[in-house]
Design a protein around this motif. Structure first.
Motif, PDB file in Angstrom:
ATOM      1  N   HIS A  25       0.696  -4.791 -10.814  1.00 21.05           N
ATOM      2  CA  HIS A  25       1.073  -3.449 -10.357  1.00 21.05           C
ATOM      3  C   HIS A  25       2.439  -3.057 -10.925  1.00 21.05           C
ATOM      4  N   LEU A  34       4.186   0.203  -9.712  1.00 19.23           N
ATOM      5  CA  LEU A  34       4.830   0.208  -8.392  1.00 19.23           C
ATOM      6  C   LEU A  34       6.193  -0.485  -8.459  1.00 19.23           C
ATOM      7  N   TYR A  74       9.824   1.329  -7.657  1.00 19.14           N
ATOM      8  CA  TYR A  74      10.594   1.052  -6.445  1.00 19.14           C
ATOM      9  C   TYR A  74      11.703   0.005  -6.590  1.00 19.14           C
ATOM     10  N   PHE A  81       2.627  -3.788  -0.241  1.00 24.21           N
ATOM     11  CA  PHE A  81       2.425  -2.352  -0.391  1.00 24.21           C
ATOM     12  C   PHE A  81       1.378  -1.914   0.627  1.00 24.21           C
ATOM     13  N   PRO A 119      -0.682   1.279   1.798  1.00 24.13           N
ATOM     14  CA  PRO A 119      -0.941   2.656   1.376  1.00 24.13           C
ATOM     15  C   PRO A 119      -0.916   3.641   2.547  1.00 24.13           C
ATOM     16  N   VAL A 179       6.904  -1.738   0.504  1.00 24.64           N
ATOM     17  CA  VAL A 179       6.795  -0.279   0.462  1.00 24.64           C
ATOM     18  C   VAL A 179       5.739   0.150   1.465  1.00 24.64           C
ATOM     19  N   GLU A 203       3.857   3.511   2.583  1.00 20.03           N
ATOM     20  CA  GLU A 203       3.676   4.934   2.278  1.00 20.03           C
ATOM     21  C   GLU A 203       3.566   5.743   3.566  1.00 20.03           C
TER      22      GLU A 203
END
Lengths: 272, 480
Positions: free
Chosen positions: B160, B163, B167, B194, B196, B225, B227
């Motif tokens: 990824h 990403l 970040y 991550f 989502p 992260v 979202e």
């Protein structure tokens, strides 16, 4: 209740103790049998509170001579927690506050330590709550006190009730109550005294440490001992307390010179 | 722990994670220069953007000086005497756990973090990091079904890269501080999470860091992260063997929370603390920061710091999104000659932002324990509020506790409250508990866990009891 054939629970012989370099106890003799209630009276500084804390194992005091036997065994060889588990209880004059530790949890851990030592089973939280709610009645205490931290923000009377609640849960054989009456108003004194009277049985003994007759109006002692300068100077029945109340402690000091004990220990005279 | 070990054995053992796993390790030569940075990047087959990221960081680091403002004292750290990459010799990451060196699985078993299918913790996904590499991540497929990515940072770089590029370094810039710059240049592995949009992570995520080599620095990098409207609870644990030299641990953790996202990050740090005379132990210099980028986002740090010879750590929140909120709950315990300078920074940027700081420091032995915290309210943070409570507990009379609060506000109607207290476990309190049949160690432990309750209540349930036990173990022999 005096029964000459009752088993001896606590036997103190020629007990000497110091705090730092300062001698405080200078030859205490005391025998407590099952079923008896004893009162030790005396002025501030006579050594009464030292005696009570020393019996519970407070680290500030050093025993320099003498013995204390609890049911025949050497009490002084035990750590404070071992004494408690074995059945020696001290009701504190000034119970300390322990922020952050829940009173209920504290009471449960203490009760279970004693129960295990007695060969019983530990109580889980539910069984313990049932037990504690029943014992709360002994001192007419509000269950709300269980939810608070140990003694934190308790009034003087509430702290003393919490002490007697602990006595009710720990089921001691020797209960030493250090100035349990201090700081109590007359109603609280009656409640606490009624609690102690309920807990006195033919199997245990109680040692009341007090300044005043008023506690002994509520809890009738079998023996009254007068302590001065680290020794017990007189022992008699409950009438001794009344005489003290009438004549004051000076009367005891005057009698010091003629007492048998005084001949044995001249230092007591100097301090007195 | 063997099956024959009794409870008594466990209790009398001050640090039970001090063993070394005998495993063949691939190490690069000690010392740090640009070639070493390039070598680390090459070993991990990194894309160019990441190599450049490292090289920029390295160039910055060369210009920087080690910070000396903390209440910490230690001898000079020789950055050329350290090894910057060590990995157990096995082919990169295995497709299945069956292929992982059994010695490694055994190591994590011993640490109480079983990884194998049969024994692993239910409802907690674990990423296990051994020296510089991640060796296994459990429950990946199950998480993938929900769109959650949980893998090592090295894998994330491969799988990824977009990403990572978007970040990494956006919360803790490469030149943020000396140790963050060093980490950005040489970081080895760590975890990537991550979540989502709209997804609540179905299980606890956890990374377990294990230092094994005696002469290796550990530089992990973690990036989480969440979202919009996503939420996750993450826990990290750390242990290391007992060596009589000091090892450097300089990690960077970055958290990003978008609108309405919620990240809870808990740490139970139990690196080797050195012996009673202060020989050995980990130097723990860590930069942890969360960025509440979105409106109404929420980041909560909970830390239980019990290990390391030196702890230098300030998990922080940048509260940028409107009505976003940050929390910091901390228990820091120091014993013997340990030193901790730890706290937080709450940077209020957006309007309506709120923060809460609850810090409990416990100092025993001859240790030193400082809380250092900054609450900063910017000019645009209309209606910002902060509440801080910093309590210190002293055990014995040779330990030190300090509180350094920094409060800065450019907002006239902001509200900042700071409360601090210091208490000591007194002989009378201990005697009272003992006189009720409660042993000395248990008495101390009851008082300490009562003192820490507000923080322990924030830990995921599986770990709260563990934390309680850990503190009791650490305080063994500190009284009496």
């Amino acid at each position: 209740m005096i029964r000459p054939d009752a088993p001896v629970l606590l036997e103190i012989r020629n007990l000497h103790a110091t705090v730092g370099d300062q001698p405080i106890l200078k030859g205490v003799d005391l025998t407590l049998r099952a079923g008896e209630i004893h009162a030790v009276m005396g002025r501030n500084g006579s050594g009464k509170s030292t005696l009570s804390k020393l019996l519970a194992g407070h680290p500030a005091y050093t025993v320099t001579a003498g013995t204390v036997r609890y049911r025949g065994d050497d009490l002084l060889a035990l750590a404070p927690e071992e004494r408690a588990r074995a059945g020696v209880f001290l009701g504190f004059q000034y119970p300390v506050e322990i922020p952050g530790v829940s009173n209920l949890e504290f009471l449960r851990v203490a009760t279970n330590a004693r129960r295990l030592a007695q060969g019983g089973e530990e109580l889980d939280t539910f069984a313990f709550e049932d037990l504690v709610c029943e014992r709360l009645k002994v001192v007419q205490m509000d269950p709300a006190f269980l939810e608070r931290s140990v003694n934190e923000g308790f009034s003087g009377g509430e702290k003393k009730r919490n002490e007697i609640l602990q006595m009710a849960l720990l089921d001691p054989l020797v209960a030493i109550l250090d100035e349990t009456d201090s700081g109590l108003d007359i109603d609280a004194l009656r409640i606490v005294s009624a609690g102690v009277n309920q807990l006195a049985t033919p199997d245990n003994c109680i040692l009341l440490i007090t300044h005043y007759q008023r506690l002994l109006d509520e809890i009738t002692p079998d023996f009254v001992h007068v302590m001065a300068a680290g020794r017990i100077l007189r022992t008699a029945g409950k009438e001794l307390a009344l005489e003290l109340e009438r004549r004051g402690y000076d009367w005891v000091d005057e009698g010091l010179a003629s007492s048998d004990h005084a001949e044995a220990d001249a230092t007591a005279l100097e301090v007195a | 722990m063997t099956s024959t070990a009794s409870v008594g054995d466990l209790v009398s053992q001050p640090y039970r994670y001090g063993f070394v796993t005998d495993i063949e390790t691939e190490k690069i030569a000690k010392g740090l220069n640009e070639d070493v940075v390039r070598l680390i990047s090459a070993k991990k087959h990194e894309p160019l953007f990441l190599l450049n990221f490292r090289l920029r960081a390295y160039a910055q680091w060369l210009q920087m000086e080690e910070p000396d403002w903390a209440s910490l004292g230690h001898g000079p750290i020789d950055y050329q005497e350290m090894i910057y990459y060590a990995a157990p010799k096995q082919q990169a990451k295995k497709a299945s756990l069956d292929e992982v060196d059994p010695k490694l699985l055994e190591t994590f078993d011993k640490l109480g973090i079983p990884l194998s299918e049969q024994k692993r913790l239910s409802n907690v996904a674990v990423d296990a990091v051994f020296d510089s590499v991640s060796i296994a991540t459990t429950y990946r497929e199950k998480l993938a079904e929900h769109g959650v990515i949980f893998c090592s940072i090295s894998e994330a770089v491969k799988d990824h890269p977009d990403l990572i590029e978007r970040y990494m370094g956006t919360v803790v810039p490469i030149n943020d501080n000396f140790f963050a710059a060093l980490n950005s240049a040489v970081f080895s592995d760590g975890s990537f999470v991550f979540i989502p949009k709209g997804v609540s992570c179905p299980m606890e995520l956890s990374t377990y860091f294990r230092i094994n080599s005696g002469d290796t620095g550990q530089f992990e990098r973690t990036l989480i992260v969440a979202e919009e409207a996503a939420s996750v609870s993450y826990l990290e644990g750390c242990t290391a063997p007992m060596f009589d030299t000091n090892q450097l641990h300089a990690a960077v953790v970055e958290l990003v929370a978008l609108d309405d996202a919620n990240i809870k990050y808990s740490t139970v740090q139990n690196w080797y603390a050195g012996d009673a005379k202060g020989v050995g132990g980990i130097y723990n210099f860590v930069t942890k920061r969360g960025h509440c980028r979105g409106a109404r986002s929420h980041i909560s740090w909970t830390q239980v710091e019990t290990g390391s010879a030196i702890t230098w750590k300030y998990p922080s929140c940048v509260l940028q999104g409107e009505d976003s909120s940050g929390e910091f709950y901390s228990v820091a315990l120091t014993n013997n000659l340990q030193q901790a300078d730890t706290g937080t920074k709450m940077i209020h940027v957006g309007p309506g932002t709120r923060s809460t700081i609850i810090s409990k420091g416990i100092s025993a032995g001859r240790s030193s324990n400082s809380y250092r915290g900054l609450v900063q309210i910017g000019a645009k943070a209309v209606g910002a509020r902060n509440y801080s409570q910093c309590d210190s507990m002293l055990i014995g009379d040779t330990a030190a506790a300090n509180t350094f609060p920094y409060l800065r506000s450019q907002q006239p109607d902001a509200s900042i409250e700071h409360e601090a207290s210091t208490c000591r476990i007194s002989e009378d309190q201990l005697f009272y508990l003992q006189s009720r049949g409660i042993g000395l160690e248990e008495s101390v432990s009851m008082m300490v866990s009562g003192f820490c309750r507000d923080v322990f209540n924030q830990l995921p349930m599986e770990f709260a009891a563990e934390a309680d036990k850990l503190l009791a173990l650490k305080l063994e022999g500190s009284v009496g």
